[in-house]
Structure formats: C-alpha cells, structure tokens
Design a protein around this motif. Structure first.
Motif, mmCIF file in Angstrom:
data_model
loop_
_atom_site.group_PDB
_atom_site.id
_atom_site.type_symbol
_atom_site.label_atom_id
_atom_site.label_comp_id
_atom_site.label_asym_id
_atom_site.label_seq_id
_atom_site.Cartn_x
_atom_site.Cartn_y
_atom_site.Cartn_z
ATOM 1 N N ARG A 6 51.281 -45.706 57.898
ATOM 2 C CA ARG A 6 52.514 -45.421 58.839
ATOM 3 C C ARG A 6 53.655 -46.237 58.288
ATOM 4 N NH1 ARG A 6 51.359 -43.931 63.876
ATOM 5 N NH2 ARG A 6 52.917 -45.206 64.725
ATOM 6 N N THR A 8 57.627 -47.903 59.031
ATOM 7 C CA THR A 8 58.737 -48.381 60.000
ATOM 8 C C THR A 8 59.784 -47.806 59.436
ATOM 9 O OG1 THR A 8 59.062 -50.353 58.832
ATOM 10 C CG2 THR A 8 57.704 -50.359 60.626
ATOM 11 N N ARG A 29 63.083 -36.521 63.841
ATOM 12 C CA ARG A 29 62.709 -38.040 63.274
ATOM 13 C C ARG A 29 64.044 -38.651 63.426
ATOM 14 N NH1 ARG A 29 57.572 -38.483 63.924
ATOM 15 N NH2 ARG A 29 56.378 -37.600 62.372
ATOM 16 N N ALA A 42 61.670 -42.484 66.528
ATOM 17 C CA ALA A 42 60.509 -43.237 66.795
ATOM 18 C C ALA A 42 60.403 -43.828 65.528
ATOM 19 C CB ALA A 42 59.397 -42.218 66.950
ATOM 20 N N SER A 43 59.806 -45.195 65.623
ATOM 21 C CA SER A 43 59.257 -46.042 64.562
ATOM 22 C C SER A 43 58.329 -47.077 65.052
ATOM 23 C CB SER A 43 60.469 -46.928 64.134
ATOM 24 O OG SER A 43 60.159 -47.578 62.856
ATOM 25 N N VAL A 45 56.311 -44.374 62.263
ATOM 26 C CA VAL A 45 55.844 -43.054 62.076
ATOM 27 C C VAL A 45 54.726 -42.957 61.037
ATOM 28 C CG1 VAL A 45 58.097 -42.145 63.152
ATOM 29 C CG2 VAL A 45 57.476 -42.441 60.609
ATOM 30 N N GLU A 46 53.866 -41.822 61.449
ATOM 31 C CA GLU A 46 52.950 -41.548 60.241
ATOM 32 C C GLU A 46 53.601 -41.233 59.068
ATOM 33 O OE1 GLU A 46 50.021 -38.626 60.934
ATOM 34 O OE2 GLU A 46 49.120 -39.892 62.730
ATOM 35 N N ASP A 48 55.613 -39.275 56.228
ATOM 36 C CA ASP A 48 55.916 -38.126 56.309
ATOM 37 C C ASP A 48 57.131 -37.764 55.329
ATOM 38 O OD1 ASP A 48 57.676 -35.794 57.070
ATOM 39 O OD2 ASP A 48 57.613 -36.217 59.324
#
Ligand code: SF4
Length: 78
Positions: A6, A8, A29, A42-43, A45-46, A48
């Motif tokens: 994940r 940040t 994102r 979001a943070s 996150v998987e 990506d």
C-alpha cells in the motif's frame, strides 16, 4: 501470502499548478479542489500503476508516493 503493498499518496499544494494531468491519468485517485489544486481521493491506497504514472507525469513533481509500511520513497525516484 504477503499482503498487497500500500502506498501513501500526498500532493504538495505549493507545487501543484492545477494542470489536471493526474486526474486525467487516474480520475478515481485524484481530484482538483475549489482552488484548482489536486488532492488524493484516498490515502493509503493499494499499489496502483496508474497512481505511479500520475506521479511520474506530474510536470511539477508535486505527487509523492511512499510505501505505507516502511515509508520508503516510491516516486519521485531518489
Ligand atoms: S499533475 Fe501535478 S501539477 Fe497537475 S494537477 Fe496533478 S498534482 Fe497538480
């Protein structure tokens, strides 16, 4: 099996010029706020690759990605 990494995600508002390139690459994102500055939706996150592409293509290098567990810098490259 190890959990998926994940990241940040942070955007330095003082560097962002509102080009929206990150939104174009990963609209789920990043979004521009009322001041035309980007922010992550979001943070953490998987991991990506589109988020990485957004960071790599930001003209101001305003997007920083770090491993959420170790804090290792993912992008921009050191
Ligand atoms: S690509 Fe960079 S400069 Fe452009 S809106 Fe996103 S964070 Fe801001």
């Amino acid at each position: 099996m190890a959990p998926a990494p994940r990241w940040t995600v942070t955007v330095d508002r003082s560097r962002c010029v509102g080009s929206a390139m990150c939104v174009g690459v990963a609209s789920d994102r990043f979004a521009l706020d009322g001041d035309a500055r980007s922010a992550p939706l979001a943070s953490p996150v998987e991991a990506d690759e589109r988020v990485r592409d957004a960071a790599a293509n930001c003209p101001m290098e305003a997007i920083e990605l770090r491993d959420a567990t170790t804090g290792e810098l993912i992008d921009p490259y050191a």
